[in-house]
Design a protein around this motif. Structure first.
Motif, PDB file in Angstrom:
ATOM      1  N   ARG A   1       0.831  -1.205   0.000  1.00 29.75           N
ATOM      2  CA  ARG A   1       0.000   0.000   0.000  1.00 29.75           C
ATOM      3  C   ARG A   1       0.864   1.253   0.000  1.00 29.75           C
ATOM      4  O   ARG A   1       0.607   2.213  -0.734  1.00 29.75           O
ATOM      5  N   GLN A   2       1.902   1.264   0.848  1.00 26.98           N
ATOM      6  CA  GLN A   2       2.806   2.408   0.897  1.00 26.98           C
ATOM      7  C   GLN A   2       3.503   2.607  -0.443  1.00 26.98           C
ATOM      8  O   GLN A   2       3.669   3.733  -0.906  1.00 26.98           O
ATOM      9  N   CYS A   3       3.919   1.504  -1.047  1.00 28.78           N
ATOM     10  CA  CYS A   3       4.626   1.564  -2.318  1.00 28.78           C
ATOM     11  C   CYS A   3       3.770   2.244  -3.387  1.00 28.78           C
ATOM     12  O   CYS A   3       4.236   3.134  -4.102  1.00 28.78           O
ATOM     13  N   LYS A   4       2.523   1.859  -3.484  1.00 29.11           N
ATOM     14  CA  LYS A   4       1.625   2.460  -4.474  1.00 29.11           C
ATOM     15  C   LYS A   4       1.452   3.954  -4.215  1.00 29.11           C
ATOM     16  O   LYS A   4       1.426   4.758  -5.150  1.00 29.11           O
ATOM     17  N   SER A   5       1.323   4.327  -2.936  1.00 27.17           N
ATOM     18  CA  SER A   5       1.125   5.739  -2.598  1.00 27.17           C
ATOM     19  C   SER A   5       2.361   6.560  -2.924  1.00 27.17           C
ATOM     20  O   SER A   5       2.262   7.667  -3.459  1.00 27.17           O
ATOM     21  N   VAL A   6       3.546   6.032  -2.604  1.00 31.59           N
ATOM     22  CA  VAL A   6       4.795   6.744  -2.885  1.00 31.59           C
ATOM     23  C   VAL A   6       4.992   6.934  -4.384  1.00 31.59           C
ATOM     24  O   VAL A   6       5.369   8.011  -4.854  1.00 31.59           O
ATOM     25  N   ILE A   7       4.720   5.891  -5.152  1.00 30.38           N
ATOM     26  CA  ILE A   7       4.840   5.987  -6.615  1.00 30.38           C
ATOM     27  C   ILE A   7       3.912   7.072  -7.153  1.00 30.38           C
ATOM     28  O   ILE A   7       4.293   7.865  -8.018  1.00 30.38           O
ATOM     29  N   GLU A   8       2.711   7.118  -6.625  1.00 28.81           N
ATOM     30  CA  GLU A   8       1.736   8.115  -7.074  1.00 28.81           C
ATOM     31  C   GLU A   8       2.194   9.532  -6.744  1.00 28.81           C
ATOM     32  O   GLU A   8       2.070  10.448  -7.562  1.00 28.81           O
ATOM     33  N   ILE A   9       2.755   9.721  -5.539  1.00 28.41           N
ATOM     34  CA  ILE A   9       3.239  11.043  -5.131  1.00 28.41           C
ATOM     35  C   ILE A   9       4.363  11.508  -6.053  1.00 28.41           C
ATOM     36  O   ILE A   9       4.370  12.648  -6.533  1.00 28.41           O
ATOM     37  N   ILE A  10       5.322  10.625  -6.321  1.00 29.07           N
ATOM     38  CA  ILE A  10       6.467  10.997  -7.160  1.00 29.07           C
ATOM     39  C   ILE A  10       6.030  11.187  -8.612  1.00 29.07           C
ATOM     40  O   ILE A  10       6.507  12.089  -9.298  1.00 29.07           O
ATOM     41  N   GLN A  11       5.103  10.369  -9.066  1.00 29.95           N
ATOM     42  CA  GLN A  11       4.592  10.530 -10.426  1.00 29.95           C
ATOM     43  C   GLN A  11       3.912  11.872 -10.596  1.00 29.95           C
ATOM     44  O   GLN A  11       4.109  12.572 -11.589  1.00 29.95           O
ATOM     45  N   ASN A  12       3.096  12.260  -9.625  1.00 32.71           N
ATOM     46  CA  ASN A  12       2.417  13.568  -9.683  1.00 32.71           C
ATOM     47  C   ASN A  12       3.420  14.708  -9.670  1.00 32.71           C
ATOM     48  O   ASN A  12       3.251  15.708 -10.368  1.00 32.71           O
ATOM     49  N   MET A  13       4.491  14.569  -8.882  1.00 35.76           N
ATOM     50  CA  MET A  13       5.510  15.608  -8.818  1.00 35.76           C
ATOM     51  C   MET A  13       6.229  15.739 -10.161  1.00 35.76           C
ATOM     52  O   MET A  13       6.506  16.853 -10.636  1.00 35.76           O
ATOM     53  N   SER A  14       6.516  14.612 -10.796  1.00 38.24           N
ATOM     54  CA  SER A  14       7.259  14.640 -12.070  1.00 38.24           C
ATOM     55  C   SER A  14       6.438  15.235 -13.206  1.00 38.24           C
ATOM     56  O   SER A  14       6.975  15.706 -14.196  1.00 38.24           O
ATOM     57  N   GLU A  15       5.119  15.230 -13.055  1.00 36.53           N
ATOM     58  CA  GLU A  15       4.250  15.757 -14.108  1.00 36.53           C
ATOM     59  C   GLU A  15       3.973  17.239 -13.950  1.00 36.53           C
ATOM     60  O   GLU A  15       3.357  17.851 -14.828  1.00 36.53           O
TER      61      GLU A  15
END
Length: 246
Positions: free
Chosen positions: A231-245
């Motif tokens: 669950r944490q992994c999915k949330s972290v990926i989403e946070i970093i993906q949003n930042m990169s966009e």
């Protein structure tokens, strides 16, 4: 495995520099050399003027070429790093970000490669320097020594890459902490040039490699202090993906 590959911000600069060397220097030099040949030595002033212009253009070409080589070296290092992706064996949810711009408040940087998975988070910085690299973890600068074909040696300073890694690590940790995640972030420094020799005292703050195989082995055997749940992994990926966009 999800791969988010951002464009190298210097790739366009490489194309512009390559085109500039041809259109602004090479072609005009050929034209001036031809005119100089046609004029011959009869008109001293015109001959001297053309010669000065050619000399100036050659100096410009040397300056453009130096900048081009520096950027190309970094680009080649990032290409070498990208090639290891197919050898990464992280199970579960995993994302890899390349050329990732990161920012937290006034701190900004660009991460060459960021891995996020249930094994944890790993930042990899790549350098394509050659020669003998010496230095300590706490130094502001490391020393690069190279030998040219003529046998002459060259010595120059390079910024300590570990400083950049520590700043990038701080940005990622601060960004995730702001979103409620207390995570451990691993660092790795990779010298991709086959003609490099490391004589470093880098300490335990970062793992340093000049072998692609050893870097891959380190990644695939990584056991961080704080693994992420699915669950944490999915949330972290989403946070970093949003930042990169952004």
């Amino acid at each position: 495995m999800q791969i988010y590959r951002n464009k190298n911000p210097y790739y366009r600069t490489l194309i512009v520099l390559s085109a500039a060397r041809i259109t602004l220097v090479v072609l005009p030099v050929f034209v001036l050399a031809f005119l100089l040949w046609r004029i011959g030595s009869e008109n001293y002033l015109e001959t001297a003027g053309f010669a000065v212009m050619i000399a100036g253009m050659l100096i410009t070409y040397a300056a453009l070429s130096r900048r081009y080589r520096i950027l190309l070296s970094g680009h080649n290092g990032e290409r070498a790093l990208f090639k290891i992706i197919k050898h990464i064996r992280w199970s579960g949810d995993c994302a890899i970000f390349t050329n990732l711009p990161v920012a937290y408040k006034k701190n900004r940087s660009e991460i060459d490669m960021l891995l996020v998975g249930e094994r944890g988070i790993l930042i990899i910085e790549v350098k394509n320097h050659s020669g003998i690299i010496t230095g300590d973890a706490g130094d502001d600068f490391w020393i690069q020594r190279k030998k040219h074909r003529e046998g002459k040696g060259a010595r120059k300073k390079m910024l300590n890459p570990l400083i950049q890694l520590r700043r990038q690590r701080g940005i990622i940790k601060s960004l995730l902490a702001e979103n409620g995640f207390d995570v451990w972030v691993e660092n790795a420094l990779f010298f991709s040039n086959p003609n490099v020799k490391l004589q470093l005292n880098a300490g335990k703050s970062s793992s340093t490699f000049c072998s692609r195989h050893k870097l891959i082995e380190f990644i695939n055997s990584m056991t961080p202090k704080k693994p992420l749940t699915k669950r944490q992994c999915k949330s972290v990926i989403e946070i970093i993906q949003n930042m990169s966009e952004q």
